[in-house]
Motif scaffolding. Sequence first.
Motif, PDB file in Angstrom:
ATOM      1  N   LEU A 226       0.798  -1.218   0.000  1.00  0.00           N
ATOM      2  CA  LEU A 226       0.000   0.000   0.000  1.00  0.00           C
ATOM      3  C   LEU A 226       0.835   1.275   0.000  1.00  0.00           C
ATOM      4  O   LEU A 226       0.272   2.370  -0.011  1.00  0.00           O
ATOM      5  N   GLY A 227       2.151   1.126   0.027  1.00  0.00           N
ATOM      6  CA  GLY A 227       3.012   2.293  -0.035  1.00  0.00           C
ATOM      7  C   GLY A 227       3.043   3.116   1.236  1.00  0.00           C
ATOM      8  O   GLY A 227       3.409   4.295   1.204  1.00  0.00           O
ATOM      9  N   TRP A 228       2.701   2.510   2.364  1.00  0.00           N
ATOM     10  CA  TRP A 228       2.660   3.248   3.617  1.00  0.00           C
ATOM     11  C   TRP A 228       4.068   3.449   4.176  1.00  0.00           C
ATOM     12  O   TRP A 228       4.971   2.654   3.952  1.00  0.00           O
ATOM     13  N   THR A 229       4.208   4.520   4.928  1.00  0.00           N
ATOM     14  CA  THR A 229       5.362   4.725   5.786  1.00  0.00           C
ATOM     15  C   THR A 229       4.878   4.642   7.229  1.00  0.00           C
ATOM     16  O   THR A 229       3.670   4.654   7.491  1.00  0.00           O
ATOM     17  N   PHE A 230       5.807   4.558   8.174  1.00  0.00           N
ATOM     18  CA  PHE A 230       5.425   4.297   9.555  1.00  0.00           C
ATOM     19  C   PHE A 230       6.211   5.183  10.512  1.00  0.00           C
ATOM     20  O   PHE A 230       7.350   5.562  10.243  1.00  0.00           O
ATOM     21  N   ARG A 231       5.575   5.479  11.642  1.00  0.00           N
ATOM     22  CA  ARG A 231       6.283   6.151  12.722  1.00  0.00           C
ATOM     23  C   ARG A 231       5.848   5.501  14.026  1.00  0.00           C
ATOM     24  O   ARG A 231       4.770   4.888  14.099  1.00  0.00           O
ATOM     25  N   PRO A 232       6.647   5.610  15.072  1.00  0.00           N
ATOM     26  CA  PRO A 232       6.283   4.963  16.346  1.00  0.00           C
ATOM     27  C   PRO A 232       4.935   5.465  16.847  1.00  0.00           C
ATOM     28  O   PRO A 232       4.578   6.638  16.679  1.00  0.00           O
ATOM     29  N   GLY A 233       4.163   4.562  17.460  1.00  0.00           N
ATOM     30  CA  GLY A 233       2.887   4.937  18.052  1.00  0.00           C
ATOM     31  C   GLY A 233       3.060   5.392  19.486  1.00  0.00           C
ATOM     32  O   GLY A 233       4.100   5.169  20.118  1.00  0.00           O
TER      33      GLY A 233
ATOM     34  N   ASP B 115       5.357  -1.778  20.646  1.00  0.00           N
ATOM     35  CA  ASP B 115       4.594  -2.757  19.870  1.00  0.00           C
ATOM     36  C   ASP B 115       3.607  -2.111  18.908  1.00  0.00           C
ATOM     37  O   ASP B 115       2.834  -2.816  18.250  1.00  0.00           O
ATOM     38  N   PHE B 116       3.597  -0.786  18.823  1.00  0.00           N
ATOM     39  CA  PHE B 116       2.617  -0.082  18.002  1.00  0.00           C
ATOM     40  C   PHE B 116       3.308   0.883  17.038  1.00  0.00           C
ATOM     41  O   PHE B 116       4.310   1.513  17.390  1.00  0.00           O
ATOM     42  N   VAL B 117       2.750   0.991  15.840  1.00  0.00           N
ATOM     43  CA  VAL B 117       3.175   2.026  14.897  1.00  0.00           C
ATOM     44  C   VAL B 117       1.931   2.635  14.257  1.00  0.00           C
ATOM     45  O   VAL B 117       0.854   2.034  14.249  1.00  0.00           O
ATOM     46  N   MET B 118       2.117   3.834  13.722  1.00  0.00           N
ATOM     47  CA  MET B 118       1.071   4.469  12.946  1.00  0.00           C
ATOM     48  C   MET B 118       1.482   4.467  11.482  1.00  0.00           C
ATOM     49  O   MET B 118       2.605   4.852  11.133  1.00  0.00           O
ATOM     50  N   ALA B 119       0.584   4.008  10.628  1.00  0.00           N
ATOM     51  CA  ALA B 119       0.823   4.017   9.190  1.00  0.00           C
ATOM     52  C   ALA B 119       0.382   5.348   8.614  1.00  0.00           C
ATOM     53  O   ALA B 119      -0.636   5.907   9.021  1.00  0.00           O
ATOM     54  N   ARG B 120       1.170   5.832   7.646  1.00  0.00           N
ATOM     55  CA  ARG B 120       0.869   7.114   7.027  1.00  0.00           C
ATOM     56  C   ARG B 120       0.935   6.960   5.512  1.00  0.00           C
ATOM     57  O   ARG B 120       1.730   6.177   4.989  1.00  0.00           O
ATOM     58  N   SER B 121       0.105   7.731   4.833  1.00  0.00           N
ATOM     59  CA  SER B 121       0.112   7.776   3.372  1.00  0.00           C
ATOM     60  C   SER B 121       0.108   9.242   2.951  1.00  0.00           C
ATOM     61  O   SER B 121      -0.808   9.981   3.311  1.00  0.00           O
ATOM     62  N   GLY B 122       1.143   9.656   2.245  1.00  0.00           N
ATOM     63  CA  GLY B 122       1.247  11.053   1.871  1.00  0.00           C
ATOM     64  C   GLY B 122       1.300  11.982   3.062  1.00  0.00           C
ATOM     65  O   GLY B 122       0.815  13.114   2.998  1.00  0.00           O
TER      66      GLY B 122
END
Length: 269
Positions: free
Chosen positions: A36-43, A48-55
């Motif tokens: 899906l082309g997502w990038t991630f940053r720590p939640g 154990d958690f991350v947040m997915a981001r798009s654009g």
Amino acid sequence: MTPTEPAPLTGASAPCWVHLVTRELDAARRFYGAVLGWTFRPGAMGDDFVMARSGGVPVAGIGAVASAYHVAVAWTPYFSVRDADVASDRIRERSGTVAVGPLALGLGRALLAADRDGASFGVWEWTGRAATLAPNGSPAHAWLRLRTRNAFDAAIFYGEVLGWESGEPGGCEVAYVKEEVLVRCDGRPLARISSGAVESAPDPMVRPHWQVQFPVDDVAATVREAERHGGTVLERRGVPHGSEATLRDPDGGHFTVTDVRSPADSDDD
């Protein structure tokens, strides 16, 4: 199991967040980043958690807590409410089940529940303003489809639990379209409810469940990328105005990709 961070904020009672409970965080990041082309940053909830981001926009949370919490790998939608305790009481009063919570988490409170037909969903108590899957006037980064036993009965259940048709600014309304229910939040279609699921079916694709759908530009290319990274195609179908495919990630989480940009465009004519 719960949102790592709420999405940008607008109206109450709306679908506000989607979250994947999985077992292995790095594997999920590799798969969804490639597909899906997502990038991630720590939640905000820990390692154990991350947040997915798009654009640059937050689109989903991922938590590697399935083994620790002894829960199934699954994508779950969350709905925003003013008071999680009130929502919890309403769920139980209407023969639904509250499995976890309400729990205090970061800037809000959350619970995990199932409706009376067994479809799992979450509730997020917002602070000040409510979140939405379509932030800041941009296109929705996900939309939902509930496949359930009876669409009209389900619309009544969720309407009473979440306060649909309350008339609040930014709230949700339902419209009956043929044999389905279309949910519009702040005037924007974000969910669809369809009849025909079978509660006792051995196939989880047939049992009542919330289907998280992510818009993509090219369904066929996304399917190929998913298979290349260990995913499985469960169903492909043409729909009016486009196509969609339901996939299983390598850890067992089901999700759908579609080139239809709104549930309002997915009528089965």
